[in-house]
Design a protein around this motif. Sequence first.
Motif, mmCIF file in Angstrom:
data_model
loop_
_atom_site.group_PDB
_atom_site.id
_atom_site.type_symbol
_atom_site.label_atom_id
_atom_site.label_comp_id
_atom_site.label_asym_id
_atom_site.label_seq_id
_atom_site.Cartn_x
_atom_site.Cartn_y
_atom_site.Cartn_z
ATOM 1 N N UNK A 1 0.814 -1.218 0.000
ATOM 2 C CA UNK A 1 0.000 0.000 0.000
ATOM 3 C C UNK A 1 0.850 1.271 0.000
ATOM 4 N N UNK A 2 2.159 1.132 0.185
ATOM 5 C CA UNK A 2 3.027 2.307 0.235
ATOM 6 C C UNK A 2 3.294 2.838 -1.169
ATOM 7 N N UNK A 3 3.265 4.157 -1.366
ATOM 8 C CA UNK A 3 3.552 4.719 -2.688
ATOM 9 C C UNK A 3 4.923 4.277 -3.185
ATOM 10 N N UNK A 4 4.967 3.799 -4.420
ATOM 11 C CA UNK A 4 6.227 3.396 -5.012
ATOM 12 C C UNK A 4 6.617 1.957 -4.750
ATOM 13 N N UNK A 5 5.730 1.177 -4.101
ATOM 14 C CA UNK A 5 6.106 -0.217 -3.823
ATOM 15 C C UNK A 5 6.264 -1.023 -5.117
ATOM 16 N N UNK A 6 7.322 -1.816 -5.159
ATOM 17 C CA UNK A 6 7.510 -2.850 -6.171
ATOM 18 C C UNK A 6 8.430 -3.896 -5.559
ATOM 19 N N UNK A 7 8.193 -5.142 -5.861
ATOM 20 C CA UNK A 7 9.100 -6.189 -5.410
ATOM 21 C C UNK A 7 10.479 -5.960 -6.027
ATOM 22 N N UNK A 8 11.514 -6.042 -5.226
ATOM 23 C CA UNK A 8 12.868 -5.903 -5.767
ATOM 24 C C UNK A 8 13.226 -7.163 -6.559
ATOM 25 N N UNK A 9 14.105 -7.052 -7.537
ATOM 26 C CA UNK A 9 14.356 -8.185 -8.443
ATOM 27 C C UNK A 9 15.145 -9.316 -7.784
ATOM 28 N N UNK A 10 14.868 -10.522 -8.247
ATOM 29 C CA UNK A 10 15.684 -11.700 -7.933
ATOM 30 C C UNK A 10 16.349 -12.102 -9.237
ATOM 31 N N UNK A 11 17.667 -11.970 -9.295
ATOM 32 C CA UNK A 11 18.409 -12.065 -10.559
ATOM 33 C C UNK A 11 19.232 -13.353 -10.576
ATOM 34 N N UNK A 12 19.031 -14.170 -11.588
ATOM 35 C CA UNK A 12 19.859 -15.362 -11.732
ATOM 36 C C UNK A 12 21.160 -14.988 -12.442
ATOM 37 N N UNK A 13 22.278 -15.531 -11.938
ATOM 38 C CA UNK A 13 23.592 -15.273 -12.539
ATOM 39 C C UNK A 13 24.240 -16.626 -12.846
ATOM 40 N N UNK A 14 23.945 -17.213 -14.011
ATOM 41 C CA UNK A 14 24.465 -18.549 -14.338
ATOM 42 C C UNK A 14 25.982 -18.650 -14.307
ATOM 43 N N UNK A 15 26.676 -17.586 -14.725
ATOM 44 C CA UNK A 15 28.139 -17.630 -14.744
ATOM 45 C C UNK A 15 28.702 -17.790 -13.335
ATOM 46 N N UNK A 16 28.065 -17.154 -12.357
ATOM 47 C CA UNK A 16 28.504 -17.314 -10.973
ATOM 48 C C UNK A 16 28.296 -18.747 -10.501
ATOM 49 N N UNK A 17 27.200 -19.355 -10.916
ATOM 50 C CA UNK A 17 26.945 -20.751 -10.538
ATOM 51 C C UNK A 17 28.058 -21.651 -11.073
ATOM 52 N N UNK A 18 28.447 -21.439 -12.327
ATOM 53 C CA UNK A 18 29.527 -22.234 -12.910
ATOM 54 C C UNK A 18 30.844 -21.971 -12.190
ATOM 55 N N UNK A 19 31.101 -20.731 -11.883
ATOM 56 C CA UNK A 19 32.357 -20.342 -11.243
ATOM 57 C C UNK A 19 32.479 -20.919 -9.839
ATOM 58 N N UNK A 20 31.351 -20.976 -9.112
ATOM 59 C CA UNK A 20 31.386 -21.342 -7.699
ATOM 60 C C UNK A 20 30.928 -22.769 -7.422
ATOM 61 N N UNK A 21 30.539 -23.498 -8.464
ATOM 62 C CA UNK A 21 30.125 -24.876 -8.254
ATOM 63 C C UNK A 21 28.787 -25.010 -7.565
#
Length: 353
Positions: A30-50
């Motif tokens: 109900x607050x002015x300007x509300x929007x869910x903040x993004x959840x961003x997938x980073x596939x390269x990080x997954x590969x890098x970190x196992x």
Amino acid sequence: MTKRPWATNPGAGSWIAPGVRESALEFHRSMPGYAATPLIEVPTLAELLGAGSVWVKDESNRFGLPAFKVLGASWAVNRLLGPTSTFAELAALVAGRQLTLVTATDGNHGRALAYLARALGLRSRVYVPAGLPEEPVQAIRDEGASVIDTGLPYDDAVRAAAASVRDGDVLIQDTAWPGYEEVPRWIVAGYSTLFAEIDVQHPAAIGLVVVPTGVGSLLQSAIEHYRAPGRRTSVLAVEPVTAACVTNSLTAGRPVTVDTSAPTIMAGLNCGTVSFTAWPTIQSGLDAAVAVTDDETRAAQALLHTYDIPAGPCGAAALAALQVTGPRPGAVVLINTEGDAQPAATLGASIAQ
């Protein structure tokens, strides 16, 4: 080399958070300007970190502020001065009242409270510790707050703010101590909106959530969310090596206060004492805690910037923790708790020097 602060709690996975948690999500919507903040997938990080997959919950722009803190501050103010069902109802309720919202902060909580006070037509007074950079201090002033530079460590600044309260003042502090427990619990409940959004954005099972940790309020919210009946997501806390109060407390089995006089770029995590109300949940339900260095965090921050995720040092600590703890099967969610005021190009240059 100094031994890295690191603690595990093998029994945490079987612990279930007691009680029914209140939800602040509809109020926040109900607050002015509300929007869910993004959840961003980073596939390269997954590969890098196992990892099976790596996702970043990006809190660098929440209601136009560079951190998640307004979620807790707004819900606590609503519960204390209301409660109401919507932000418009709260604004109408406090209209014309001569109230001052008061807190101590190492940055983002104070700015969030000042922003909220301005939106409600109230005054705000914010106490800051020694060593806080001028940029976050000025950002708090720009929201209309009166800023008091205590010249003291964070824990002492909290005590100074609490001691200053007079008639017409309303203390909204995000850490608890004996006798001051209700408001911090409401702040924790307000943070639950962040994790409720993740449930919608990533409905599949999550193996690990990494939470940058100061006094432990956001951490408490994460543990209670992921230790609800039927959930088994692991939670990892990350702190600066110079302010590892949660890690040291978990190792000791009791709250331990640490000296935070050494500077760190993770200013928002530079807290020496675990919140009184957060500790029982942390002790029972936190799977592990680890501390990271400023250099590790700078490197993680620069890496996140290459993926166009504008993490500040505190938020980047989550990636640094994943890097130092090794491969993780399944989905990993990193909580980027704050945005960064330093341009990525400048950051890269400072690392190269």
